[in-house]
Design an enzyme around this catalytic site. Structure first.
Site, PDB file in Angstrom:
ATOM      1  N   LYS A 145       0.950  -1.248  -0.038  1.00  0.00           N
ATOM      2  CA  LYS A 145      -0.092   0.114  -0.008  1.00  0.00           C
ATOM      3  C   LYS A 145       0.731   1.333   0.005  1.00  0.00           C
ATOM      4  CE  LYS A 145      -4.242  -1.917   2.196  1.00  0.00           C
ATOM      5  NZ  LYS A 145      -3.808  -3.328   2.407  1.00  0.00           N
ATOM      6  N   GLU A 196      -3.619   6.790   8.503  1.00  0.00           N
ATOM      7  CA  GLU A 196      -4.320   7.851   7.701  1.00  0.00           C
ATOM      8  C   GLU A 196      -5.463   8.196   8.296  1.00  0.00           C
ATOM      9  OE1 GLU A 196      -4.782   5.554   4.044  1.00  0.00           O
ATOM     10  OE2 GLU A 196      -6.778   4.849   4.818  1.00  0.00           O
ATOM     11  N   ARG A 211      -5.809  -8.005 -10.026  1.00  0.00           N
ATOM     12  CA  ARG A 211      -6.372  -9.630 -10.458  1.00  0.00           C
ATOM     13  C   ARG A 211      -7.580  -9.396 -10.825  1.00  0.00           C
ATOM     14  NH1 ARG A 211      -9.425 -10.231  -5.887  1.00  0.00           N
ATOM     15  NH2 ARG A 211      -8.573  -9.513  -3.931  1.00  0.00           N
TER      16      ARG A 211
END
Length: 480
Positions: free
Chosen positions: A115, A199, A291
């Site tokens: 991430k 965050e 994917r």
């Protein structure tokens, strides 16, 4: 491309094989010993046992799967979703053995698998991101100061995470250190990587994702959005397309942002860019899944495209056969993941034997299925039995279709998420479109669902008794 090894099991293996067969491509199933009688094994042209029941002794053995592909002269490997689908080392090894990996290049998988690396990659494209720290947290005091700057509540997230693991919401400063320790510990246990970042926690978020497809000729298209806000334990269970809250302008803006995310990592193939949408309709980049998604059928229904077919064409070096302006939304699609889980007991897996297993049929109903009556549900894998998808001209029609289809399922031997699905699709918050990722927390009550099920069972018993008495009267009439 003449032969594909499908490195997966269950409904997604069959889903991929159906398209391959339609394209005239032979398929090879791989299976663990416990799956030897599974439908995907019989559906394939060839099948090879690759190990024992635990996934780390079978479906996660990348080298073994590559050996199978080479020994049977296959051209490519399709990983489906889960297992090895986002394993960059596996994709690299497939490429190294002169086989085609039906997915993105290993570099993109590696970049978007972290991430933090993903945030860094998209930073140059001015894509909105949730305020927070864009690097792994090392110094707790510095992190605490940053948390105070962006303001509580905040979210601690594992960099290598997924499925809600290594994720902690922190409401106040006094809880920060203990929640940080838990997140690091959980991330280390789940992913072997304790890197976390923080965050701002978006308080009423909706989970909106954009389907993208990119070819090797520089074309990147977005196939509109999926709404995935109905979740339990941070994992999706109901999805729909399109979202009931996106305007055409916001849809275009988010779609174009998703295309830039794909561009940032030189993406090829099918991918999904996930965003958070706040209550003021501001959107923020969350992550990219490199994917095919579980919920890809709802996109196929509203666009009329076969995403697996496009995946195969793209890795064969073909250009995408359409332009962005050729794509438009037609109708509305719903999807319910039918898990062998008990919604009355915190959605815990319900392992057992499928004594009865009958699926719904009809216009506007699609079931992507991996099981059949008489099978056992293995404890070793994800407990999803099938996916129920409906398509209607309107959102209301699609909801009514899925409610009817839920009633037509006949499953005995295990508990499933079908009653939960009915609860969602009948709930006013869902039907009105006024919901967010806290739907389960706000509205779902297992005790209320149990009461409702008991009342329905009582009503069914009374109707059956009434019918029985009526039948008895008819039987007695000739002797009267």
């Amino acid at each position: 491309m003449k032969k594909i090894v499908v490195a997966n099991r269950g409904e997604i293996a069959i889903r991929v094989m159906k398209t391959a067969k339609k394209m005239g491509i032979k398929t090879v199933a791989v299976y663990s010993k416990i799956d030897r009688n599974a439908p995907h094994v019989r559906f394939a042209d060839e099948a090879v046992c690759i190990g024992e029941a635990p996934s780390n002794e079978s479906y996660l053995l990348g080298n073994k799967i590559i050996e199978v592909a080479l020994s049977l002269q296959a051209d490519a490997i399709h990983p489906g979703y889960g297992f090895l689908s986002e394993n960059a080392d596996f994709a690299e090894e497939v490429e190294r053995n002169d086989l085609i990996f039906i997915g993105p290049k290993s570099k993109a998988i590696r970049m978007m698998g972290s991430k933090l690396a993903a945030k860094e990659a998209v930073m140059n494209y001015n894509i909105p991101m949730v305020p927070g720290v864009d690097h792994a947290i090392i110094n707790i005091e510095e992190a605490k100061a940053t948390a105070n700057t962006i303001g509580f509540p905040i979210l601690i997230k594992a960099s290598a995470g997924g499925g809600g693991k290594g994720m902690r919401i922190v409401e106040k400063e006094s809880d920060f250190e203990s929640q940080m320790d838990r997140a690091i510990s959980e991330a280390t246990a789940a992913f072997g990587d304790g890197s976390v970042f923080i965050e701002k926690y978006v308080t009423s978020p909706r989970h909106i994702e954009i389907q993208v497809m990119a070819d090797s000729h520089g074309n990147i298209l977005y196939f509109f959005e999926r709404e995935c806000s109905i979740q339990r334990r941070h994992q999706k269970v109901v999805e729909e397309a399109p979202s009931s809250v996106l305007t055409p302008e916001l849809r275009k803006k988010m779609g174009e942002a998703a295309v830039l995310v794909a561009k940032s990592c030189e993406y090829i193939g099918a991918g999904t860019v996930e965003f958070l949408l706040d209550d003021k309709h501001n959107f923020y980049f969350l992550e990219m899944n490199t994917r095919l998604q579980v919920e890809h059928p709802v996109t196929e229904m509203i666009t009329g495209v076969d995403l697996v077919e496009l995946q195969i064409k793209v890795v064969r070096g073909e250009a995408l056969p359409m332009k962005q302006e050729d794509l438009f939304i037609r109708g509305h699609a719903m999807e319910l993941r039918v898990y062998a889980e008990d919604p009355l007991n915190d959605f815990l897996p319900s392992v057992g034997h499928l004594d009865v297993y009958e699926l719904p049929k009809g216009d506007g109903v699609r079931v992507d299925n991996g099981f059949e009556q008489g099978m056992d549900i293995p404890i070793y894998y994800d407990p999803m039995l099938s996916k129920l998808i409906t398509f209607g001209k309107t959102r209301e029609e699609s909801i009514q279709l899925i409610l009817k289809a839920i009633d037509e399922y006949k499953i005995e031997g295990v508990q499933t998420t079908l009653p939960f699905g009915r609860f969602v699709f009948e709930h006013e918050a869902f039907r009105s479109g006024h919901f967010d990722t806290h739907f389960v927390k706000k509205y779902y009550d297992a005790a209320m669902l149990k009461k409702q099920q008991d009342e329905e069972a009582q009503l069914a018993a009374l109707l059956a008794l009434q019918q029985y008495l009526k039948d008895q009267e008819i039987v007695r009439l000739p002797n009267a």
